[in-house]
Design a protein around this motif. Structure first.
Motif: not given
Length: 104
Positions: A43-49, A1-8, A66-77
């Motif tokens: 895939n319902g898992k922790m993002p890798d990047n 698990m990436s610290d970058t993801i967790v910190n972001f 309830l509902w969901n929304a998809g995003f192209k990447n983390s910066a957009l989210f």
């Protein structure tokens, strides 16, 4: 698990949370009644990047979807999430993005 993801995502209020099958993903409590959201990869898992698509999905306290929304990447989210200050307004911003982009 990436610290970058967790910190972001930690900076956005998300915490690591364990779900079924001992998977660890990112989660956030949405209300005093226990509604919550999970943020995962396609895939319902922790993002890798931070560049891969992510899904923001909302659930009731008894784990009903309830509902969901998809995003192209983390910066957009992050861009959409940070347009509002309160959790209610953040959810409204995500729904507005979802409807404008028809990303379900």
């Amino acid at each position: 698990m990436s610290d970058t993801i967790v910190n972001f995502y930690g900076a956005l209020g998300f915490e690591q949370t364990e779900i079924e099958d001992n998977l660890v993903v990112l989660g956030i409590e949405l209300s005093a009644t226990g509604d919550y959201a999970l943020l995962t990869d396609d895939n319902g898992k922790m993002p890798d990047n931070l560049n891969q698509p992510v899904t923001f999905a909302c659930y009731t306290p008894d784990d009903a979807y309830l509902w969901n929304a998809g995003f192209k990447n983390s910066a957009l989210f992050k861009e959409v999430w940070e347009t509002a200050a309160t959790i209610e307004d953040k959810l409204a911003a995500v729904r507005k993005y979802r409807e404008a982009n028809e990303v379900f």
